[in-house]
Design a protein around this motif. Structure first.
Motif, short mmCIF file in Angstrom:
data_model
loop_
_atom_site.label_atom_id
_atom_site.label_comp_id
_atom_site.label_asym_id
_atom_site.label_seq_id
_atom_site.Cartn_x
_atom_site.Cartn_y
_atom_site.Cartn_z
N PHE A 95 0.83 -1.20 0.00
CA PHE A 95 0.00 0.00 0.00
C PHE A 95 0.86 1.25 0.00
CE2 PHE A 95 -2.55 3.29 2.13
CZ PHE A 95 -3.71 3.23 1.36
N LEU A 96 1.91 1.25 0.82
CA LEU A 96 2.80 2.40 0.87
C LEU A 96 3.66 2.49 -0.39
CD1 LEU A 96 4.07 4.75 2.53
CD2 LEU A 96 5.76 3.08 3.32
N GLY A 97 4.28 1.38 -0.76
CA GLY A 97 5.20 1.40 -1.89
C GLY A 97 4.54 1.64 -3.22
N GLY A 98 3.29 1.18 -3.38
CA GLY A 98 2.61 1.36 -4.65
C GLY A 98 2.48 2.82 -5.05
N SER A 99 2.23 3.68 -4.07
CA SER A 99 2.08 5.11 -4.37
C SER A 99 3.41 5.73 -4.79
CB SER A 99 1.53 5.84 -3.14
OG SER A 99 2.41 5.74 -2.05
N TYR A 100 4.49 5.33 -4.13
CA TYR A 100 5.80 5.87 -4.49
C TYR A 100 6.24 5.36 -5.86
CZ TYR A 100 6.51 7.97 0.09
OH TYR A 100 6.39 8.76 1.20
N MET A 101 5.98 4.09 -6.12
CA MET A 101 6.31 3.53 -7.43
C MET A 101 5.47 4.19 -8.52
SD MET A 101 8.76 1.41 -7.08
CE MET A 101 9.57 0.29 -5.93
N ALA A 102 4.21 4.48 -8.21
CA ALA A 102 3.33 5.13 -9.19
C ALA A 102 3.89 6.49 -9.60
CB ALA A 102 1.93 5.28 -8.62
N GLU A 103 4.33 7.26 -8.63
CA GLU A 103 4.89 8.57 -8.94
C GLU A 103 6.20 8.46 -9.70
OE1 GLU A 103 3.31 11.88 -7.97
OE2 GLU A 103 1.99 10.21 -8.44
N ALA A 104 7.00 7.44 -9.37
CA ALA A 104 8.26 7.23 -10.10
C ALA A 104 7.98 6.89 -11.55
CB ALA A 104 9.07 6.13 -9.42
N PHE A 105 7.05 5.96 -11.77
CA PHE A 105 6.71 5.57 -13.14
C PHE A 105 6.06 6.72 -13.90
CE2 PHE A 105 6.56 1.00 -11.57
CZ PHE A 105 7.74 0.66 -12.22
N ARG A 106 5.20 7.47 -13.21
CA ARG A 106 4.50 8.57 -13.88
C ARG A 106 5.49 9.63 -14.36
NH1 ARG A 106 1.65 13.42 -12.56
NH2 ARG A 106 2.38 13.29 -10.40
N SER A 107 6.50 9.90 -13.55
CA SER A 107 7.51 10.89 -13.97
C SER A 107 8.23 10.41 -15.22
CB SER A 107 8.51 11.13 -12.84
OG SER A 107 9.27 9.96 -12.58
N GLY A 108 8.46 9.11 -15.32
CA GLY A 108 9.10 8.56 -16.50
C GLY A 108 8.21 8.63 -17.73
N LEU A 109 6.93 8.31 -17.54
CA LEU A 109 5.99 8.36 -18.67
C LEU A 109 5.85 9.78 -19.20
CD1 LEU A 109 3.17 5.99 -17.33
CD2 LEU A 109 4.75 5.50 -19.19
N ASN A 150 13.28 4.04 -4.15
CA ASN A 150 12.07 3.51 -3.51
C ASN A 150 12.30 2.12 -2.95
OD1 ASN A 150 10.59 5.81 -4.03
ND2 ASN A 150 9.68 5.01 -5.91
N ILE A 151 13.05 1.29 -3.66
CA ILE A 151 13.34 -0.06 -3.18
C ILE A 151 14.10 0.01 -1.86
CG2 ILE A 151 14.72 -2.13 -3.62
CD1 ILE A 151 13.99 -1.89 -6.55
N ILE A 152 15.12 0.85 -1.80
CA ILE A 152 15.90 1.01 -0.57
C ILE A 152 15.02 1.56 0.55
CG2 ILE A 152 17.82 2.26 0.48
CD1 ILE A 152 19.22 2.11 -2.26
N PHE A 153 14.19 2.54 0.20
CA PHE A 153 13.28 3.13 1.19
C PHE A 153 12.33 2.08 1.77
CE2 PHE A 153 8.86 4.76 1.49
CZ PHE A 153 8.98 5.50 2.67
N LEU A 154 11.78 1.22 0.93
CA LEU A 154 10.83 0.22 1.40
C LEU A 154 11.50 -0.84 2.27
CD1 LEU A 154 8.65 -0.27 -1.81
CD2 LEU A 154 8.03 0.92 0.30
N ILE A 155 12.73 -1.21 1.93
CA ILE A 155 13.44 -2.17 2.77
C ILE A 155 13.69 -1.57 4.15
CG2 ILE A 155 15.59 -3.47 3.06
CD1 ILE A 155 15.70 -3.76 0.02
N LYS A 156 14.05 -0.31 4.19
CA LYS A 156 14.28 0.33 5.49
C LYS A 156 12.97 0.45 6.28
CE LYS A 156 16.49 3.97 3.87
NZ LYS A 156 17.26 5.25 3.85
N GLU A 157 11.86 0.60 5.58
CA GLU A 157 10.57 0.72 6.27
C GLU A 157 10.16 -0.58 6.96
OE1 GLU A 157 8.06 3.46 6.57
OE2 GLU A 157 10.10 4.21 6.54
N THR A 158 10.79 -1.71 6.59
CA THR A 158 10.45 -2.98 7.26
C THR A 158 10.82 -2.95 8.73
OG1 THR A 158 12.60 -3.97 6.67
CG2 THR A 158 10.79 -4.28 5.11
N SER A 159 11.59 -1.96 9.15
CA SER A 159 12.00 -1.88 10.55
C SER A 159 10.83 -1.66 11.50
CB SER A 159 13.04 -0.78 10.74
OG SER A 159 12.50 0.49 10.38
#
Length: 219
Positions: A95-109, A150-159
């Motif tokens: 739920f958290l990561g999907g929004s960040y990935m969406a913005e990353a992909f949207r900037s690329g598109l 975002n990948i690094i951010f999400l791994i850190k969020e597992t804490s």
């Protein structure tokens, strides 16, 4: 520094790291799928779905993961919906990561010039072919830096998963501190564990960013 203590309890951190990696892997994979769908919906301005995607992104990005996990694990059972700790962790990270990935992909598109889409359509490509062969390769290359961050951010969020009583890295460290008061040793192993997990990803990300920058277009 009690080296004997570190040697004795290192296996606990190894097992906790396996759990952390497993949850992070599923959460990141699902985040990519959710993010890609949301970005495409917003890119094509699909009626109704565009607004839903926008609301989801704002809700997800502006609420802490800890609050989201509390809602999933403690709130939903009040209305009869129950998830295991592992499921809550994966759903929350998605739920958290999907929004960040969406913005990353949207900037690329949005970085791909509209003239390329128009030219591809003029050459006889259908909408799917335009997206798959023309837009996505360039969009992904532009999105790589944000995607890796975002990948690094999400791994850190597992804490924060320790609040779900999951025996992850943070949970093990807190448990050992509470039992044996070996704060320095437990935190040192925790820091080393996260470095072992994240440093290779950071190095690989840097290499990939240099390799695919703009997918070679214009270089």
């Amino acid at each position: 520094m009690d080296l004997a203590f570190i040697r004795e309890y290192t296996p606990l951190y190894v097992e906790a790291a396996k759990l952390t990696i497993g949850i992070a892997l599923f959460g990141i994979l699902f985040s990519i799928v959710v993010g890609a769908l949301c970005s495409i919906i917003r890119y094509y301005k699909v009626p109704v779905l565009q607004k839903i995607a926008g609301i989801y992104i704002e809700l997800s990005r502006n609420t802490p993961l800890l609050v989201q996990l509390f809602f999933l694990y403690f709130g939903l059972p009040k209305i009869g919906i129950h998830f295991s700790s592992e499921s809550c962790a994966v759903i929350g990270l998605t739920f958290l990561g999907g929004s960040y990935m969406a913005e990353a992909f949207r900037s690329g598109l949005e970085a791909v010039d509209e003239i390329q889409r128009s030219s591809a359509l003029a050459l006889g490509f259908n909408s799917f072919q335009v997206m798959w062969h023309v837009i996505l390769p360039q969009a992904i290359s532009v999105s790589v830096p944000a995607f890796c961050a975002n990948i690094i951010f999400l791994i850190k969020e597992t804490s924060v998963f320790s609040v779900l009583a999951l025996p992850d890295l943070m949970y093990v460290a807190k448990d050992l501190i509470g039992l044996y008061y070996k704060t320095d040793e437990a935190l040192l192993m925790l820091v080393v564990a996260y470095l072992i997990l994240l440093l290779p990803i950071s190095i690989i990300a840097s290499v990939v960013e240099r390799r695919v920058r703009y997918a070679g277009f214009g270089d």
